[in-house]
Design a protein around this motif. Structure first.
Motif, PDB file in Angstrom:
ATOM      1  N   SER A 137      14.716  75.517  34.417  1.00  0.00           N
ATOM      2  CA  SER A 137      14.326  76.862  34.250  1.00  0.00           C
ATOM      3  C   SER A 137      14.884  78.237  34.545  1.00  0.00           C
ATOM      4  O   SER A 137      15.572  79.201  33.694  1.00  0.00           O
ATOM      5  N   ALA A 196      18.613  79.017  33.933  1.00  0.00           N
ATOM      6  CA  ALA A 196      19.175  79.085  32.561  1.00  0.00           C
ATOM      7  C   ALA A 196      19.719  80.334  32.447  1.00  0.00           C
ATOM      8  O   ALA A 196      21.098  80.542  31.820  1.00  0.00           O
ATOM      9  N   SER A 197      18.865  81.788  33.037  1.00  0.00           N
ATOM     10  CA  SER A 197      20.098  83.143  32.101  1.00  0.00           C
ATOM     11  C   SER A 197      21.407  83.295  33.235  1.00  0.00           C
ATOM     12  O   SER A 197      21.966  84.414  33.125  1.00  0.00           O
ATOM     13  N   ASP A 246      26.842  79.540  28.840  1.00  0.00           N
ATOM     14  CA  ASP A 246      26.600  78.326  28.346  1.00  0.00           C
ATOM     15  C   ASP A 246      26.880  77.232  27.838  1.00  0.00           C
ATOM     16  O   ASP A 246      26.202  76.262  27.757  1.00  0.00           O
ATOM     17  N   TYR A 265      21.819  70.154  31.548  1.00  0.00           N
ATOM     18  CA  TYR A 265      22.147  71.933  31.146  1.00  0.00           C
ATOM     19  C   TYR A 265      20.731  72.097  31.079  1.00  0.00           C
ATOM     20  O   TYR A 265      19.267  71.182  31.356  1.00  0.00           O
ATOM     21  N   PRO A 266      20.336  73.747  31.669  1.00  0.00           N
ATOM     22  CA  PRO A 266      18.566  74.072  31.416  1.00  0.00           C
ATOM     23  C   PRO A 266      17.563  73.750  30.245  1.00  0.00           C
ATOM     24  O   PRO A 266      16.731  73.098  31.006  1.00  0.00           O
ATOM     25  N   GLU A 267      17.932  72.862  29.710  1.00  0.00           N
ATOM     26  CA  GLU A 267      17.022  73.342  27.646  1.00  0.00           C
ATOM     27  C   GLU A 267      17.756  71.489  27.675  1.00  0.00           C
ATOM     28  O   GLU A 267      16.942  70.602  27.062  1.00  0.00           O
ATOM     29  N   ALA A 268      18.602  70.575  28.691  1.00  0.00           N
ATOM     30  CA  ALA A 268      18.520  69.141  27.999  1.00  0.00           C
ATOM     31  C   ALA A 268      19.494  68.215  29.569  1.00  0.00           C
ATOM     32  O   ALA A 268      20.809  68.720  29.292  1.00  0.00           O
ATOM     33  N   TYR A 269      18.054  68.302  30.460  1.00  0.00           N
ATOM     34  CA  TYR A 269      18.833  67.509  31.247  1.00  0.00           C
ATOM     35  C   TYR A 269      18.233  66.024  31.494  1.00  0.00           C
ATOM     36  O   TYR A 269      17.212  65.789  30.828  1.00  0.00           O
ATOM     37  N   PRO A 310      11.829  66.379  28.813  1.00  0.00           N
ATOM     38  CA  PRO A 310      10.981  67.082  28.400  1.00  0.00           C
ATOM     39  C   PRO A 310       9.463  66.943  28.342  1.00  0.00           C
ATOM     40  O   PRO A 310       8.484  66.921  28.864  1.00  0.00           O
TER      41      PRO A 310
END
Length: 121
Positions: A55, A58-59, A63, A83-87, A109
């Motif tokens: 998390s 992410a920044s 993208d 990816y930070p939102e989908a791993y 998640p």
């Protein structure tokens, strides 16, 4: 104390404080591994640390930039990849049974959230 089983899309986590040796359970679609209490503790701790690190990154990422981060204890190795939102999450036990487990991104998640509270009563 009663046993606890948490389930979600493509994952299960279990804790049975009354079991003799294997008090923990991790499972995916079509597989399950019983864990000792120490293995389960390491799994939950390392998964939480890696998810937090993912998390935080992410920044700092572009993208479409995929990353893989890993952590290891004497008992097991974990890797988060994507990816930070989908791993996805991969587990390898380093001792004893030498098992492997894998959860796809859609399962991660719920798995991460359940690992945070599995043994919190």
């Amino acid at each position: 104390m009663e046993r606890v089983i948490k389930t979600g899309v493509g994952w299960r986590l279990g804790w049975n404080p009354n079991a003799e040796e294997f008090k923990g359970l991790v499972a995916g679609e079509g597989w399950a591994i019983e864990l000792t209490e120490a293995e389960l503790n390491d799994f939950c701790r390392l998964l939480g640390q890696l998810a937090a690190a993912m998390s935080q990154m992410a920044s700092e990422l572009m993208d479409e930039e995929k990353i893989a981060i890993e952590a290891e204890s004497d008992l097991l190795w974990l890797e988060l990849e994507g990816y930070p939102e989908a791993y996805s999450v991969q587990l390898i036990l380093n001792a004893g049974r030498r098992c492997e487990g894998f959860w796809p991104a859609r399962s991660a998640p719920g798995l991460v959230e359940a690992a945070k509270v599995l043994k919190v009563f």
